[in-house]
Design a protein around this motif. Structure first.
Motif, PDB file in Angstrom:
ATOM      1  N   TYR A 159      -5.493   0.422  -0.832  1.00 46.83           N
ATOM      2  CA  TYR A 159      -5.535   1.862  -1.064  1.00 46.83           C
ATOM      3  C   TYR A 159      -6.058   2.555   0.176  1.00 46.83           C
ATOM      4  CZ  TYR A 159      -7.689   6.295  -2.565  1.00 46.83           C
ATOM      5  OH  TYR A 159      -8.090   7.598  -2.655  1.00 46.83           O
ATOM      6  N   TYR A 213      -8.136 -10.546  -5.378  1.00 44.75           N
ATOM      7  CA  TYR A 213      -7.574  -9.297  -5.893  1.00 44.75           C
ATOM      8  C   TYR A 213      -7.565  -9.265  -7.419  1.00 44.75           C
ATOM      9  CZ  TYR A 213      -3.974  -5.860  -7.037  1.00 44.75           C
ATOM     10  OH  TYR A 213      -3.277  -4.818  -7.586  1.00 44.75           O
ATOM     11  N   CYS A 220      -6.951  -1.637  -6.648  1.00 48.07           N
ATOM     12  CA  CYS A 220      -6.489  -1.561  -5.257  1.00 48.07           C
ATOM     13  C   CYS A 220      -7.556  -2.198  -4.365  1.00 48.07           C
ATOM     14  CB  CYS A 220      -6.212  -0.116  -4.845  1.00 48.07           C
ATOM     15  SG  CYS A 220      -7.567   1.016  -5.099  1.00 48.07           S
ATOM     16  N   GLY A 248       0.832  -1.190   0.000  1.00 46.42           N
ATOM     17  CA  GLY A 248       0.000   0.000   0.000  1.00 46.42           C
ATOM     18  C   GLY A 248       0.864   1.235   0.000  1.00 46.42           C
ATOM     19  N   ALA A 269       1.393   2.852  -6.116  1.00 44.01           N
ATOM     20  CA  ALA A 269       1.023   1.847  -7.113  1.00 44.01           C
ATOM     21  C   ALA A 269       2.183   0.891  -7.345  1.00 44.01           C
ATOM     22  CB  ALA A 269       0.630   2.535  -8.417  1.00 44.01           C
ATOM     23  N   VAL A 309      -2.714  -5.309  -3.399  1.00 41.00           N
ATOM     24  CA  VAL A 309      -2.386  -3.897  -3.232  1.00 41.00           C
ATOM     25  C   VAL A 309      -3.617  -3.175  -2.710  1.00 41.00           C
ATOM     26  CG1 VAL A 309      -1.595  -1.778  -4.365  1.00 41.00           C
ATOM     27  CG2 VAL A 309      -0.715  -3.998  -5.130  1.00 41.00           C
TER      28      VAL A 309
END
Length: 547
Positions: free
Chosen positions: A349, A366, A371, A326, A329, A347
């Motif tokens: 956000y 995911y 995100c 996190g 990007a 990932v």
């Protein structure tokens, strides 16, 4: 939703003799020992007249005692003000004063650089290295320190017992933390987070990333930032996890040694770390001619990629269930490689104002390039007529969202829409399944590769104060901060500089600026523009032309 103070009370009583907070290859504290230290500091607060809702700053490198300092203030009912240890001494003094803090926990090195006269509300300063007194405003506070052990013994004559621990939950709507996202030179922005924001984030983490006393974690993100504080400290500790601290950001070799020792159940980091791991350790192997040949064979490819992932997990201790990134990007090429390999990663956000999470999905759900989906504690929308296809600002509303900015009503008002949604300043789209894809930023803040918030105006204020600099614009080029400047020709003429001296100015400007800038916002390169920057009628530089 859980109350994290209730959960921490329960966990402390239940795991009294088990390790809680440790400095890697250093001091270690059981839950019972942590409780003893917390209660000693509570007695100190009582005897020095510190009241609930007053502010206490914690500013030092990561350590077990940093965590205890935070827990002592947070469970006492004061408002904790965590500051990044990388802030300049001037910024620390300014933010301690701006936050109206009455006490400061810091390390000896940081203390030696501070001007206590700029922090007039402080009653005392405590060393995070050993909880000794570094400075006191008057003898009353010195006496409170010298009599602390006697006062503690009088309050708990038989010693502190598990049943004595009761971190009474505060009103969930009360202010718990003021988290400054930058060592500012302009109007400071201290994000105000309520107890319910912390409870919400910890509750989400426990439900989606369950952990237990058998687990350990390495804390390597800065504790002065809400990302590291919640996900590498408060959430795992409430689960009974043993947290290990590395202190300052370690070299790669040191980090891997720590991982091998600790064997963490999860690695929470920023994309930069995983990108370095890939580029330095994985990519060179996969790019060898014979490996390219073998990975072109479907059956063999699967075996090789599994072996690579297993080796990567082993380098992080062998117990890693997933890698969570996190703060920035992930490089698309690296992400593509991770997907091919089957690495269990995702990932997320978030931002300080969301304590910190706005979107996340576990690795098996995911969607690459996204995100994740918005957290269930917040409503997230795209300010766009067609959120799936037309980019708009990402806006959020929920129990994890901040109250605004401390002593900064203008910034607080501008941060929210008329119907109460936080303006994140990020641009994105959201697919029909709720996955969020960030496309850019609609405000000037630069998010560094290691997850720090960098405000270019602050860097430009430093640059513009340097001799012979006219105007400046700081831009992000491939995660490097580059300063574009114009030179003050009149000042150069007055100083009688020759061509050789003028040619040396860019590097001299860079070096001089970096002397006062935090580690994470140092300038990599200075470029001189021969033409003036284009400006708006108000005199502001048209920044978008140079990014």
């Amino acid at each position: 939703m859980i109350n994290y103070l209730e959960l921490f009370t329960e966990t402390t009583r239940k795991h009294w003799n088990e390790k809680a907070l440790c400095d890697w290859r250093g001091d270690a504290f059981t839950f019972g020992e942590v409780a003893n230290q917390i209660k000693r500091l509570h007695v100190l607060f009582e005897n020095t007249g510190i009241a609930k809702r007053e502010k206490v700053t914690v500013c030092a490198p990561n350590s077990a005692r940093w965590a205890i300092s935070f827990l002592a203030t947070n469970t006492y009912g004061t408002v904790t003000v965590p500051l990044l240890a990388d802030f300049t001494p001037d910024a620390i003094c300014g933010l301690v004063d701006h936050s109206e803090s009455v006490a400061l926990f810091t390390d000896k090195d940081t203390f030696s650089k501070l001007d206590v006269t700029r922090m007039p509300r402080l009653k005392f300063i405590v060393c995070t290295g050993d909880f000794s007194l570094l400075w006191a405003a008057d003898k009353e506070y010195e006496d409170a320190f010298s009599g602390l052990e006697a006062a503690f013994a009088a309050k708990y004559p038989g010693g502190l017992r598990p049943e004595d621990v009761d971190y009474t939950p505060e009103d969930e709507s009360e202010l718990a933390i003021i988290n400054y996202t930058s060592g500012t030179t302009s109007a400071p922005k201290g994000v105000m987070l309520q107890y319910k924001a912390l409870s919400t984030s910890i509750d989400f983490a426990i439900r989606y990333i369950p952990a237990s006393k058998k687990d350990s974690i390495v804390s390597m993100l800065p504790m002065g930032h809400i990302y590291g504080m919640v996900f590498e400290f408060l959430y795992p500790l409430c689960c009974g996890v043993t947290v290990y601290y590395l202190g300052k950001a370690p070299a790669a070799s040191t980090l891997l040694k720590a991982m091998a020792d600790v064997k963490p159940y999860i690695v929470i980091t920023v994309p930069l770390v995983m990108e370095k791991v890939y580029n330095n350790s994985i990519k060179p192997v996969l790019n060898k001619r014979y490996m390219k040949l073998l990975t072109s064979i479907p059956g063999v490819k699967k075996v090789i990629y599994k072996a690579v992932v297993d080796k990567l997990k082993a380098s992080f201790g062998g117990n890693v269930q997933q890698f969570i990134m996190g703060g920035a990007a992930l490089n698309p090429d690296v992400e593509k490689a991770f997907r091919k390999m089957g690495l269990p990663y995702s990932v997320g956000y978030g931002m300080t104002e969301a304590a910190p999470l706005l979107a996340f999905s576990n690795w098996w759900l995911y969607v690459p390039g996204s995100c994740g989906k918005h957290v269930d504690s917040a409503e997230v929308r795209i300010d766009s007529p067609d959120p799936e296809n037309v980019i708009g600002e990402i806006q959020a509303k929920g129990t994890n969202i901040c109250m605004g900015y401390f002593n900064n009503p203008a910034a607080s008002q501008n941060a929210f829409t008329e119907d109460g949604f936080l303006r994140t300043g990020d641009l994105g789209v959201m697919d029909k399944d709720g996955n969020i894809f960030i496309k850019g930023r609609c405000k000037t803040m630069i998010l560094s590769a290691n997850g720090q918030n960098i405000f270019p105006e602050e860097l430009e204020a430093v640059l513009n104060s340097i001799d012979f600099v006219g105007d400046s614009v700081v831009v992000d080029r491939n995660s490097k901060l580059v300063a574009l400047i114009t030179l003050d020709k009149d000042a150069i003429k007055r100083a009688g500089l020759d061509d050789a001296s003028v040619a040396e100015l860019p590097e001299k400007v860079r070096v001089k600026a970096n002397r006062v800038l935090p580690v994470y916002s140092k300038i990599t390169k200075v470029e001189v523009r021969t033409e003036p920057f284009e400006k708006t009628p108000k005199g502001s530089i048209k920044r978008f032309l140079y990014s």
